[in-house]
Design an enzyme around this catalytic site. Sequence first.
Site, PDB file in Angstrom:
ATOM      1  N   CYS A 100       2.674   4.440 -73.013  1.00  0.00           N
ATOM      2  CA  CYS A 100       3.294   5.713 -72.641  1.00  0.00           C
ATOM      3  C   CYS A 100       4.209   6.186 -73.767  1.00  0.00           C
ATOM      4  O   CYS A 100       5.038   5.425 -74.265  1.00  0.00           O
ATOM      5  CB  CYS A 100       4.093   5.545 -71.351  1.00  0.00           C
ATOM      6  SG  CYS A 100       4.920   7.059 -70.806  1.00  0.00           S
ATOM      7  N   CYS A 143      12.728   6.535 -72.078  1.00  0.00           N
ATOM      8  CA  CYS A 143      12.810   6.471 -70.616  1.00  0.00           C
ATOM      9  C   CYS A 143      13.194   5.065 -70.159  1.00  0.00           C
ATOM     10  O   CYS A 143      12.720   4.071 -70.718  1.00  0.00           O
ATOM     11  CB  CYS A 143      11.463   6.870 -70.006  1.00  0.00           C
ATOM     12  SG  CYS A 143      11.391   6.708 -68.213  1.00  0.00           S
ATOM     13  N   CYS A 154      10.506   2.037 -67.210  1.00  0.00           N
ATOM     14  CA  CYS A 154       9.721   0.828 -67.450  1.00  0.00           C
ATOM     15  C   CYS A 154      10.462  -0.092 -68.415  1.00  0.00           C
ATOM     16  O   CYS A 154      11.180   0.379 -69.296  1.00  0.00           O
ATOM     17  CB  CYS A 154       8.348   1.174 -68.039  1.00  0.00           C
ATOM     18  SG  CYS A 154       7.268   2.076 -66.901  1.00  0.00           S
ATOM     19  N   CYS A 156       3.954  10.540 -67.864  1.00  0.00           N
ATOM     20  CA  CYS A 156       4.206   9.217 -67.284  1.00  0.00           C
ATOM     21  C   CYS A 156       2.886   8.529 -66.918  1.00  0.00           C
ATOM     22  O   CYS A 156       2.017   9.129 -66.286  1.00  0.00           O
ATOM     23  CB  CYS A 156       5.081   9.359 -66.044  1.00  0.00           C
ATOM     24  SG  CYS A 156       5.373   7.821 -65.149  1.00  0.00           S
ATOM     25  N   GLN A 190       4.618   0.407 -49.306  1.00  0.00           N
ATOM     26  CA  GLN A 190       4.222  -0.399 -50.459  1.00  0.00           C
ATOM     27  C   GLN A 190       3.947   0.521 -51.645  1.00  0.00           C
ATOM     28  O   GLN A 190       3.425   1.623 -51.487  1.00  0.00           O
ATOM     29  CB  GLN A 190       2.980  -1.231 -50.131  1.00  0.00           C
ATOM     30  CG  GLN A 190       3.200  -2.304 -49.074  1.00  0.00           C
ATOM     31  CD  GLN A 190       4.094  -3.447 -49.542  1.00  0.00           C
ATOM     32  OE1 GLN A 190       4.376  -3.607 -50.722  1.00  0.00           O
ATOM     33  NE2 GLN A 190       4.561  -4.249 -48.591  1.00  0.00           N
ATOM     34  N   PHE A 198       9.787  -7.403 -39.253  1.00  0.00           N
ATOM     35  CA  PHE A 198      10.080  -6.388 -40.274  1.00  0.00           C
ATOM     36  C   PHE A 198       8.803  -5.586 -40.524  1.00  0.00           C
ATOM     37  O   PHE A 198       8.321  -5.453 -41.645  1.00  0.00           O
ATOM     38  CB  PHE A 198      10.589  -7.019 -41.573  1.00  0.00           C
ATOM     39  CG  PHE A 198      11.828  -7.864 -41.411  1.00  0.00           C
ATOM     40  CD1 PHE A 198      13.083  -7.278 -41.441  1.00  0.00           C
ATOM     41  CD2 PHE A 198      11.735  -9.233 -41.219  1.00  0.00           C
ATOM     42  CE1 PHE A 198      14.232  -8.053 -41.289  1.00  0.00           C
ATOM     43  CE2 PHE A 198      12.872 -10.017 -41.071  1.00  0.00           C
ATOM     44  CZ  PHE A 198      14.134  -9.428 -41.098  1.00  0.00           C
ATOM     45  N   GLU A 247      10.855  -4.095 -35.713  1.00  0.00           N
ATOM     46  CA  GLU A 247      11.422  -3.377 -36.864  1.00  0.00           C
ATOM     47  C   GLU A 247      12.778  -2.805 -36.456  1.00  0.00           C
ATOM     48  O   GLU A 247      12.965  -2.393 -35.302  1.00  0.00           O
ATOM     49  CB  GLU A 247      10.467  -2.261 -37.299  1.00  0.00           C
ATOM     50  CG  GLU A 247      11.019  -1.206 -38.214  1.00  0.00           C
ATOM     51  CD  GLU A 247      11.534  -1.758 -39.527  1.00  0.00           C
ATOM     52  OE1 GLU A 247      12.622  -1.324 -39.956  1.00  0.00           O
ATOM     53  OE2 GLU A 247      10.841  -2.614 -40.119  1.00  0.00           O
ATOM     54  N   ASP A 272       7.839  -9.884 -43.433  1.00  0.00           N
ATOM     55  CA  ASP A 272       7.928  -9.143 -44.696  1.00  0.00           C
ATOM     56  C   ASP A 272       9.322  -8.523 -44.800  1.00  0.00           C
ATOM     57  O   ASP A 272       9.497  -7.312 -44.639  1.00  0.00           O
ATOM     58  CB  ASP A 272       6.841  -8.057 -44.742  1.00  0.00           C
ATOM     59  CG  ASP A 272       6.852  -7.274 -46.056  1.00  0.00           C
ATOM     60  OD1 ASP A 272       7.521  -7.720 -47.002  1.00  0.00           O
ATOM     61  OD2 ASP A 272       6.205  -6.216 -46.116  1.00  0.00           O
ATOM     62  N   CYS A 292       9.433  -9.530 -51.818  1.00  0.00           N
ATOM     63  CA  CYS A 292       9.564  -8.834 -53.096  1.00  0.00           C
ATOM     64  C   CYS A 292      10.708  -9.415 -53.918  1.00  0.00           C
ATOM     65  O   CYS A 292      11.121  -8.821 -54.906  1.00  0.00           O
ATOM     66  CB  CYS A 292       9.790  -7.332 -52.871  1.00  0.00           C
ATOM     67  SG  CYS A 292      11.286  -6.961 -51.927  1.00  0.00           S
TER      68      CYS A 292
END
Length: 400
Positions: free
Chosen positions: A53, A59, A62, A136, A236, A263, A283, A331, A357
Amino acid sequence: MSLIIESLTHLGAGRANDGTLVPRTLPGEEVALRPDGTAQILMPSAKRVAAPCRHFKTCGGCALQHAADDFVADWKQTVVARALYAHGLEPEFRPMHTSPTQSRRRAKFSGRRTKSGAMVGFHARASDVLVAVPECQLVTPRLLAGIPMLEALTVIAASRRGEIALTVTDSTAGLDVLVQTDQRLTDQLRIELAGFAQHHKLSRLTWVDETVVTLRDPVQIFGPGAVTPPPGAFLQATEDGEATLRRGVMEIIGGAPKVVDLFAGCGTFSLPLAQTAEVTAVEGEATMIAALDRGWRSAKGVKRLTGITRDLFRRPLEPDELNRFDAAVIDPPRAGAAAQIATLADSQIRTVAMVSCNPVTFGRDVASLVAAGFTLNWVHVVDQFRWSPHVEMVASLTRA
């Protein structure tokens, strides 16, 4: 004076032999620091590549475009492995999966008015400087094509000196836009925004906490169900990554007849699981459970799905409640789920599909289940946060 980069931190910055952190460097490289703190690469790594990119130098969106894909995959898998090794766990790792370029279906842009109009983009690294990103390589083509629309919206929504946040989600019906601004929403502005949404063919436009207009439901497809998530709700990052995680969860749960999804969000896993099992989805956000329920009621060929609104941090499901189920999906957010994991460990559930995550809390929570008699069968690392230090994983845990 030159430095040798010895390793990467968990955030992807190079750590030199004297402890100095040097962003956008790789292990084995010899570098010199310029007066502005950036690195002059004296001896590059064989894993260094040209960033795909053109915005990468300025930027801050990333962190790892300077590294070859195979290096990033190995590094991310190692981060997860080390989090587990810290607890004495050495499971089987399945081959890493990385989502393709231009596949992020949601982005949070910043917008600022200028003398000639407005600028929309991402901030430079560790800075409040805004960088335009018209090419991008991270977001979907539809999100990228929507930047001129976001610039026009910024002219309406931002003050002369203020900055606004624009969360944009790619849905089956078009772009779903959430504006976060200090500007008050008036009746006249509501009329103007409704016309704006219609002109730009938006699916939905939300101003802070008020949905100004919904022209078409911004639907996301979760297995057999079509769900309209609340504005800004968790989703996601990529459809590709979601599909990979879903396949892992479905494999782990197998033919379990009664499943609890902890969750559950808006039903990423609940709705696909309902094709073969009775599902209870739990949830903390009532609006997500309501969206999930509507999606289930419109789906065909599914079994009973019961949605429960409950704060699992303060009121985790207790062992006697969990014992009604044959398997569990969990999750949690980045903080993990220590309280809920503790009651899972004390329950009679024998199969757990864990999605996470955060490698650190993942390692902690998995170790708690293993200490309670579970076996960690395998881990699949999924990189749907391409070129960032973030990572997702799904793990299979069973006990006799």
